[in-house]
Design a protein around this motif. Structure first.
Motif, PDB file in Angstrom:
ATOM      1  N   ARG A  41       3.405  -0.629  -5.323  1.00  7.78           N
ATOM      2  CA  ARG A  41       2.811  -1.924  -5.650  1.00  7.78           C
ATOM      3  C   ARG A  41       3.907  -2.897  -6.093  1.00  7.78           C
ATOM      4  O   ARG A  41       4.013  -3.274  -7.256  1.00  7.78           O
ATOM      5  CB  ARG A  41       1.730  -1.757  -6.700  1.00  7.78           C
ATOM      6  CG  ARG A  41       0.574  -0.895  -6.201  1.00  7.78           C
ATOM      7  CD  ARG A  41      -0.665  -0.989  -7.034  1.00  7.78           C
ATOM      8  NE  ARG A  41      -1.774  -0.268  -6.430  1.00  7.78           N
ATOM      9  CZ  ARG A  41      -3.029  -0.295  -6.876  1.00  7.78           C
ATOM     10  NH1 ARG A  41      -3.320  -1.016  -7.950  1.00  7.78           N
ATOM     11  NH2 ARG A  41      -3.969   0.385  -6.269  1.00  7.78           N
ATOM     12  N   TYR A  94       1.812  -7.078  -3.002  1.00  5.79           N
ATOM     13  CA  TYR A  94       0.877  -8.104  -3.462  1.00  5.79           C
ATOM     14  C   TYR A  94       0.899  -9.342  -2.573  1.00  5.79           C
ATOM     15  O   TYR A  94      -0.106 -10.067  -2.489  1.00  5.79           O
ATOM     16  CB  TYR A  94       1.157  -8.453  -4.922  1.00  5.79           C
ATOM     17  CG  TYR A  94       0.569  -7.402  -5.848  1.00  5.79           C
ATOM     18  CD1 TYR A  94      -0.794  -7.371  -6.096  1.00  5.79           C
ATOM     19  CD2 TYR A  94       1.369  -6.421  -6.403  1.00  5.79           C
ATOM     20  CE1 TYR A  94      -1.353  -6.397  -6.909  1.00  5.79           C
ATOM     21  CE2 TYR A  94       0.829  -5.430  -7.222  1.00  5.79           C
ATOM     22  CZ  TYR A  94      -0.539  -5.420  -7.461  1.00  5.79           C
ATOM     23  OH  TYR A  94      -1.099  -4.440  -8.259  1.00  5.79           O
ATOM     24  N   VAL A 112      -1.595  -8.353  -0.028  1.00  7.67           N
ATOM     25  CA  VAL A 112      -2.947  -8.446  -0.577  1.00  7.67           C
ATOM     26  C   VAL A 112      -3.426  -9.896  -0.591  1.00  7.67           C
ATOM     27  O   VAL A 112      -4.582 -10.190  -0.248  1.00  7.67           O
ATOM     28  CB  VAL A 112      -3.002  -7.845  -1.999  1.00  7.67           C
ATOM     29  CG1 VAL A 112      -4.370  -8.086  -2.630  1.00  7.67           C
ATOM     30  CG2 VAL A 112      -2.702  -6.353  -1.957  1.00  7.67           C
ATOM     31  N   ARG A 113      -2.563 -10.806  -0.958  1.00  7.35           N
ATOM     32  CA  ARG A 113      -2.952 -12.230  -0.984  1.00  7.35           C
ATOM     33  C   ARG A 113      -3.283 -12.731   0.419  1.00  7.35           C
ATOM     34  O   ARG A 113      -4.248 -13.489   0.603  1.00  7.35           O
ATOM     35  CB  ARG A 113      -1.825 -13.060  -1.601  1.00  7.35           C
ATOM     36  CG  ARG A 113      -1.631 -12.818  -3.104  1.00  7.35           C
ATOM     37  CD  ARG A 113      -0.607 -13.785  -3.683  1.00  7.35           C
ATOM     38  NE  ARG A 113      -0.366 -13.488  -5.081  1.00  7.35           N
ATOM     39  CZ  ARG A 113       0.603 -12.683  -5.536  1.00  7.35           C
ATOM     40  NH1 ARG A 113       1.440 -12.104  -4.652  1.00  7.35           N
ATOM     41  NH2 ARG A 113       0.759 -12.466  -6.819  1.00  7.35           N
ATOM     42  N   VAL A 116      -4.366 -10.909   2.915  1.00  8.65           N
ATOM     43  CA  VAL A 116      -5.635 -10.286   3.308  1.00  8.65           C
ATOM     44  C   VAL A 116      -6.806 -11.012   2.643  1.00  8.65           C
ATOM     45  O   VAL A 116      -7.856 -11.226   3.264  1.00  8.65           O
ATOM     46  CB  VAL A 116      -5.642  -8.786   2.947  1.00  8.65           C
ATOM     47  CG1 VAL A 116      -7.036  -8.193   3.124  1.00  8.65           C
ATOM     48  CG2 VAL A 116      -4.638  -8.028   3.804  1.00  8.65           C
ATOM     49  N   ALA A 117      -6.627 -11.407   1.384  1.00 12.45           N
ATOM     50  CA  ALA A 117      -7.680 -12.157   0.692  1.00 12.45           C
ATOM     51  C   ALA A 117      -7.958 -13.481   1.399  1.00 12.45           C
ATOM     52  O   ALA A 117      -9.130 -13.869   1.588  1.00 12.45           O
ATOM     53  CB  ALA A 117      -7.274 -12.403  -0.761  1.00 12.45           C
ATOM     54  N   VAL A 131      -6.645  -1.408  -1.516  1.00 11.72           N
ATOM     55  CA  VAL A 131      -5.356  -1.858  -2.062  1.00 11.72           C
ATOM     56  C   VAL A 131      -5.546  -1.920  -3.579  1.00 11.72           C
ATOM     57  O   VAL A 131      -6.066  -0.977  -4.157  1.00 11.72           O
ATOM     58  CB  VAL A 131      -4.938  -3.229  -1.453  1.00 11.72           C
ATOM     59  CG1 VAL A 131      -4.443  -3.042  -0.020  1.00 11.72           C
ATOM     60  CG2 VAL A 131      -6.076  -4.235  -1.486  1.00 11.72           C
ATOM     61  N   ASP A 132      -5.111  -2.977  -4.230  1.00 13.66           N
ATOM     62  CA  ASP A 132      -5.524  -3.232  -5.613  1.00 13.66           C
ATOM     63  C   ASP A 132      -6.827  -4.005  -5.494  1.00 13.66           C
ATOM     64  O   ASP A 132      -6.861  -5.238  -5.468  1.00 13.66           O
ATOM     65  CB  ASP A 132      -4.441  -4.045  -6.338  1.00 13.66           C
ATOM     66  CG  ASP A 132      -4.759  -4.242  -7.811  1.00 13.66           C
ATOM     67  OD1 ASP A 132      -5.950  -4.138  -8.170  1.00 13.66           O
ATOM     68  OD2 ASP A 132      -3.828  -4.491  -8.597  1.00 13.66           O
ATOM     69  N   ASP A 133      -7.922  -3.262  -5.413  1.00 18.17           N
ATOM     70  CA  ASP A 133      -9.191  -3.847  -4.981  1.00 18.17           C
ATOM     71  C   ASP A 133      -9.729  -4.896  -5.951  1.00 18.17           C
ATOM     72  O   ASP A 133     -10.280  -5.911  -5.535  1.00 18.17           O
ATOM     73  CB  ASP A 133     -10.228  -2.742  -4.771  1.00 18.17           C
ATOM     74  CG  ASP A 133      -9.844  -1.819  -3.634  1.00 18.17           C
ATOM     75  OD1 ASP A 133      -9.007  -2.222  -2.805  1.00 18.17           O
ATOM     76  OD2 ASP A 133     -10.364  -0.686  -3.578  1.00 18.17           O
ATOM     77  N   LEU A 145      -7.767  -8.025  -5.405  1.00 19.06           N
ATOM     78  CA  LEU A 145      -8.170  -8.629  -4.136  1.00 19.06           C
ATOM     79  C   LEU A 145      -9.490  -9.383  -4.285  1.00 19.06           C
ATOM     80  O   LEU A 145      -9.631 -10.541  -3.875  1.00 19.06           O
ATOM     81  CB  LEU A 145      -8.280  -7.554  -3.062  1.00 19.06           C
ATOM     82  CG  LEU A 145      -8.854  -7.966  -1.702  1.00 19.06           C
ATOM     83  CD1 LEU A 145      -7.919  -8.946  -0.993  1.00 19.06           C
ATOM     84  CD2 LEU A 145      -9.097  -6.746  -0.821  1.00 19.06           C
ATOM     85  N   GLN A 178      -9.817 -12.816  -6.003  1.00 21.37           N
ATOM     86  CA  GLN A 178      -9.474 -13.990  -5.208  1.00 21.37           C
ATOM     87  C   GLN A 178     -10.546 -14.309  -4.167  1.00 21.37           C
ATOM     88  O   GLN A 178     -10.832 -15.469  -3.889  1.00 21.37           O
ATOM     89  CB  GLN A 178      -8.138 -13.755  -4.503  1.00 21.37           C
ATOM     90  CG  GLN A 178      -6.979 -13.504  -5.476  1.00 21.37           C
ATOM     91  CD  GLN A 178      -5.696 -13.197  -4.736  1.00 21.37           C
ATOM     92  OE1 GLN A 178      -5.108 -14.070  -4.102  1.00 21.37           O
ATOM     93  NE2 GLN A 178      -5.264 -11.952  -4.805  1.00 21.37           N
ATOM     94  N   VAL A 179     -11.145 -13.254  -3.600  1.00 26.44           N
ATOM     95  CA  VAL A 179     -12.133 -13.470  -2.535  1.00 26.44           C
ATOM     96  C   VAL A 179     -13.445 -14.019  -3.084  1.00 26.44           C
ATOM     97  O   VAL A 179     -14.015 -14.984  -2.551  1.00 26.44           O
ATOM     98  CB  VAL A 179     -12.385 -12.158  -1.771  1.00 26.44           C
ATOM     99  CG1 VAL A 179     -13.514 -12.327  -0.760  1.00 26.44           C
ATOM    100  CG2 VAL A 179     -11.117 -11.685  -1.084  1.00 26.44           C
TER     101      VAL A 179
END
Length: 560
Positions: A326, A331, A334-335, A337-338, A356-358, A361, A364-365
């Motif tokens: 991580r 990250y 992850v951003r 993907v969000a 991921v770091d759900d 994530l 943000q979503v």
């Protein structure tokens, strides 16, 4: 005075029985009158993949529970009726392909479940008389590897019953070549077999296979050329098969299909798909409504944003990714993907489990004004890491189904924040709080339930519940199912008093208490509660002590 019903009215009635999966009534109609027989059996065989004698239903559940009998003799005696029905179902289908039945049962099949047939062949109860009655001479000769021919007759081979895989493929081939009616199929076969079958399935729409390797011999081309309506694919697992790779096979298969035709793509278990596989999903971007992936590497996850906004994507399930460090790059992925998820404006159901770091994530979503979910499921997170996620959760006021599972925290601030978030989700119909609510008190429940007027199903754990906690659920006028997994001590009077205050909106109510800390609720008292619920609300009651240690699997299966 008697009168005859019009034929079309009879067909409507039988079709309604089929919609209700009333197998017994359909069978009774089939044997009651010749004018009912053909249509009744046609409806029955259309439902053969859902029948209680093969995959589910009350009879199957009773059969499964009986199989824990202590002696082989008693087990065998109790197994035979259900196994025999199961075998007869398949035997009649097979014989119909040989034109040896009253009606062509094979022609009524819409979903061909050959996994189920393979399960029958492997079942411990498929022995002795049941097996002998199934493999009668004409059927045994048909599936035998070698046989003697005399004129136009097949003579019985001296060979024993062939191996199960051969039998399954032989019978599957016979059904596929005989009928044109199959819309869906489930099977575990070699690539060359699947490719050959596809050529004879012009109406095929959905396919479930055990290994993605079965698609390696240009199955995509076959589906493109022979199955114009194909749109639904489920794969249990997809591993490398040296010298080929799952990555290359998946990329080839998806690109061979006609573009923008695949609507459902699911990998259920371990897979070794890579970035190229993810990118190739983009060839179906305009049609894909449900996407379910597992075992992705961070490199594969990083490719998801390349799909751009998926206009039709309604369901997204991402689980059990390969662990990755991580760091800053993680990250950054992850951003991105969000941002991609937020661009999928049709998204209504989102499920994550150790992706991921759900919680990061989702923080943000869920806060994005363009996302309006109706179902959210998150498993494998910790309350202490969930503050931002719980704050964003309150933004999704369109949610009707919320399933949370994770590690609870004794810090009251975290529990109160989750309660506050849930209290703003006033449209919830189903709420599951597994493990994550282990530190909830009765006060937390009191603070939450008045704001959930539409809730129909609730699963909740907690610190400790007693009779006083039951009254907190009375403000849920539409509650149909309540499962309490907290350590608890309820009395018969307390439970009966609670039941007496339930209203007409609670009809069919099921009460499940899974973690009682003592046995003060006697068997007699439990029966009184069951009878009271049955009589007053047509409901049911289940009770389990803490020392019985119900497994997570048991609890999941009960409420799936």
């Amino acid at each position: 005075m008697t009168f005859a019903l019009a034929g079309d009215v009879l067909y409507i009635i039988l079709d309604i029985l089929g919609d209700e999966k009333d197998y017994n009534s359909l069978f009774q109609c089939a044997i009651s009158s010749r004018c009912f027989t053909e249509h009744s059996l046609a409806v029955l065989y259309k439902l053969c993949d859902t029948s209680p004698v093969r995959g589910g239903g009350t009879e199957d559940e009773q059969f499964r529970s009986r199989r824990v009998a202590t002696t082989w003799g008693s087990t065998k005696g109790e197994q035979d009726p259900a196994i025999r029905k199961w075998a007869l179902l398949w035997r009649s289908i097979v014989l119909s392909t040989l034109d040896q039945t009253y009606l062509p049962y094979y022609s009524y099949i819409r979903y061909l479940d050959l996994d189920d047939f393979a399960d029958l062949l492997r079942d411990p109860g498929f022995t002795g008389e049941v097996k002998e009655d199934f493999f009668t001479p004409e059927l045994l000769n048909f599936v035998s590897h070698d046989y003697q021919a005399k004129g136009n007759k097949r003579l019985r081979s001296s060979r024993l019953v062939p191996d199960n895989d051969w039998v399954m493929v032989t019978i599957g081939t016979a059904i596929v070549q005989k009928t044109m009616s199959i819309r869906g199929m489930s099977c575990n076969v070699r690539p060359e077999t699947l490719s050959a079958w596809i050529e004879d399935l012009p109406l095929l729409q959905s396919l479930t296979i055990w290994s993605g390797d079965a698609l390696s011999q240009h199955a995509g081309d076959k589906l493109r050329n022979h199955c114009p309506a194909f749109k639904h694919l489920t794969i249990y697992g997809w591993k490398n098969n040296p010298p080929r790779t799952a990555e290359a096979d998946c990329e080839q298969f998806l690109n061979e299909l006609r573009p923008n035709t695949l609507e459902y793509f699911e990998i259920l278990s371990y897979s070794q798909l890579g970035p190229r596989s993810i990118k190739s999903i983009g060839s179906h971007l305009n049609s894909l409504a449900e996407l379910k992936l597992t075992s992705l590497t961070i490199e594969s996850i990083a490719e998801l944003p390349s799909l751009t906004a998926a206009p039709a994507l309604n369901v997204l399930v991402l689980t059990d990714s390969i662990p990755a460090a991580r760091d800053e790059n993680f990250y950054a992925v992850v951003r991105r993907v969000a941002e991609w998820m937020c661009s999928c404006r049709s998204l209504r159901r989102l499920e994550l489990r150790r992706f991921v770091d759900d919680s990061f994530l989702l923080s943000q979503v869920l806060a994005d004004e363009g996302i309006h979910l109706t179902t959210l499921s998150l498993a494998g997170y910790a309350m202490v890491d969930g503050r931002a996620f719980h704050e964003a959760l309150a933004c999704q006021q369109t949610l009707q189904n919320l399933y949370l599972r994770g590690e609870a925290s004794e810090f009251m601030q975290g529990n109160e924040l989750l309660v506050q978030a849930i209290s703003q989700l006033n449209n919830l119909r189903e709420l599951e709080l597994k493990d994550i609510s282990d530190c909830f008190t009765t006060d937390h429940v009191i603070a939450m339930t008045p704001y959930l007027p539409h809730l129909e199903r609730l699963w909740i754990s907690g610190d400790f519940f007693d009779d006083g906690a039951l009254n907190t659920f009375l403000c849920l006028p539409k509650l149909q199912s309540l499962a309490i997994h907290a350590f608890s001590r309820f009395t018969a009077d307390g439970i009966l008093g609670f039941i007496s205050q339930l209203g007409p909106g609670n009809r069919g109510f099921n009460l499940t208490i899974l973690n009682a800390v003592d046995s003060s609720l006697t068997e007699e008292a439990q029966n009184v509660i069951r009878d009271t619920l049955k009589v007053s609300l047509d409901g049911s009651f289940d009770y389990g002590l803490a020392q019985e240690e119900y497994s997570d699997t048991d609890s999941d299966e009960m409420y799936e």
